[in-house]
Write a protein that holds these residues in place. Structure first.
Motif, PDB file in Angstrom:
ATOM      1  N   GLY A 150       0.807  -1.211   0.000  1.00  0.00           N
ATOM      2  CA  GLY A 150       0.000   0.000   0.000  1.00  0.00           C
ATOM      3  C   GLY A 150       0.840   1.259   0.000  1.00  0.00           C
ATOM      4  O   GLY A 150       1.734   1.437  -0.830  1.00  0.00           O
ATOM      5  N   PHE A 151       0.573   2.125   0.964  1.00  0.00           N
ATOM      6  CA  PHE A 151       1.236   3.421   1.018  1.00  0.00           C
ATOM      7  C   PHE A 151       2.396   3.459   2.005  1.00  0.00           C
ATOM      8  O   PHE A 151       2.969   4.523   2.244  1.00  0.00           O
ATOM      9  CB  PHE A 151       0.216   4.507   1.371  1.00  0.00           C
ATOM     10  N   SER A 152       2.743   2.322   2.605  1.00  0.00           N
ATOM     11  CA  SER A 152       3.937   2.276   3.451  1.00  0.00           C
ATOM     12  C   SER A 152       5.184   2.267   2.576  1.00  0.00           C
ATOM     13  O   SER A 152       5.135   1.904   1.395  1.00  0.00           O
ATOM     14  CB  SER A 152       3.927   1.029   4.346  1.00  0.00           C
ATOM     15  N   GLY A 153       6.306   2.648   3.172  1.00  0.00           N
ATOM     16  CA  GLY A 153       7.552   2.672   2.430  1.00  0.00           C
ATOM     17  C   GLY A 153       8.006   1.277   2.029  1.00  0.00           C
ATOM     18  O   GLY A 153       7.644   0.276   2.657  1.00  0.00           O
ATOM     19  N   LYS A 154       8.791   1.220   0.967  1.00  0.00           N
ATOM     20  CA  LYS A 154       9.333  -0.043   0.476  1.00  0.00           C
ATOM     21  C   LYS A 154      10.739  -0.238   1.043  1.00  0.00           C
ATOM     22  O   LYS A 154      11.621   0.591   0.833  1.00  0.00           O
ATOM     23  CB  LYS A 154       9.393  -0.024  -1.047  1.00  0.00           C
ATOM     24  N   PRO A 155      10.975  -1.324   1.774  1.00  0.00           N
ATOM     25  CA  PRO A 155      12.317  -1.560   2.312  1.00  0.00           C
ATOM     26  C   PRO A 155      13.356  -1.650   1.196  1.00  0.00           C
ATOM     27  O   PRO A 155      13.087  -2.184   0.119  1.00  0.00           O
ATOM     28  CB  PRO A 155      12.172  -2.901   3.035  1.00  0.00           C
ATOM     29  N   THR A 156      14.534  -1.134   1.458  1.00  0.00           N
ATOM     30  CA  THR A 156      15.620  -1.179   0.478  1.00  0.00           C
ATOM     31  C   THR A 156      16.641  -2.257   0.818  1.00  0.00           C
ATOM     32  O   THR A 156      17.656  -2.387   0.145  1.00  0.00           O
ATOM     33  CB  THR A 156      16.325   0.186   0.397  1.00  0.00           C
TER      34      THR A 156
END
Length: 211
Positions: A150-156
Motif C-alpha cells: 500500500g502506502f507504506s515505504g518499500k524496504p531497500t
C-alpha cells in the motif's frame, strides 16, 4: 491519547491523503487493454492452469469497469497517517470510536492484501451501537499497511520479517499514546500478531489470529 501532529521530525505522525493523477490511470488502462493474448488452452477445464477466458474477463474488468476513484474516496474519507519507524515510513488508518472507553485494537492485513480488506470492519467495531451491539463492544482502530504494501515505504534491504514488523507495531501503538491495547491479524498478519505477543510488550492485553 492521540499524538497526531504536522511536525516534520521522523517520529511525527503526519496526515496523509492520496490522489492518483488521471494520466496514470489512463496509462494503466491502456496497458491492460493492449495485452497480447496467447492461444487458448487445449483442454476444456483448468487442468492446464488458469483459462484464457478467465484472464480476459479479469483484464476487461480492470481495464474498463473498475473505478479506482470510488476506492480512493473511501480511503481519503478516513483518518490516514504516515510516521517513520525504524527508518521506514509506515502508513496507517486510525479511527477512534466515539465511545471513550473503547479498547484500542491494531489490525494487520495479510498477503497479498492491503488495508482495503479491513474497511468493512471499521464502522461495526468503532460504532457498535449502530449495528445492534453495545458501547462496551467498541474499539479504537489502528490499521497499518505492512512495509512494502500500500502506502507504506518499500524496504531497500532485507530484514523486515514478522519479528521486525511486530516491533514496529509496538512502537506505533506507543507513539499513538495507547497504554493498553489488543491485536488481531490474519494470514501474514497472523505471523506479525503472534510475534507481538512473543515480544511481550506490557501494553498488549491479548491477541486474536486467523489463517
Amino acid at each position: 491519547m492521540e499524538n497526531h501532529t504536522n511536525e516534520t521530525t521522523p517520529t511525527a505522525v503526519r496526515p496523509f491523503r492520496f490522489n492518483v493523477p488521471e494520466a496514470e490511470l489512463t496509462e494503466l488502462r491502456r496497458l491492460i487493454n493492449a495485452t497480447k493474448w496467447p492461444e487458448r488452452e487445449t483442454v476444456a477445464d483448468a487442468s492446464q492452469g488458469v483459462q484464457l477466458a478467465t484472464m480476459q474477463q479479469l483484464a476487461r474488468y480492470w481495464g474498463t469497469e473498475y473505478d479506482w476513484r470510488t476506492c480512493e474516496a473511501k480511503l481519503n474519507a478516513l483518518p490516514q497517517f504516515i510516521t517513520e519507524i525504524d527508518g521506514l515510513d509506515i502508513h496507517f488508518i486510525h479511527v477512534r470510536s466515539k465511545h471513550e472507553n473503547a479498547l484500542p485494537l491494531i489490525v494487520t492485513h495479510g498477503w497479498p492484501g492491503s488495508v482495503i480488506e479491513q474497511l468493512k470492519i471499521i464502522d461495526p467495531l468503532t460504532n457498535p451501537t449502530a449495528h445492534g451491539a453495545s458501547a462496551s463492544d467498541a474499539f479504537h482502530l489502528v490499521i497499518p499497511s505492512m512495509p512494502g504494501y500500500g502506502f507504506s515505504g518499500k524496504p531497500t534491504s532485507t530484514g523486515w520479517d514478522p519479528i521486525r514488523i511486530a516491533r514496529a507495531w509496538i512502537v506505533l501503538m506507543k507513539r499513538l499514546g495507547y497504554t493498553r491495547y489488543v491485536a488481531q491479524g490474519g494470514d501474514w498478519g497472523n505471523a506479525v500478531t503472534e510475534q507481538m505477543a512473543l515480544q511481550k510488550p506490557p501494553e498488549l492485553l491479548g491477541i486474536h489470529t486467523n489463517m
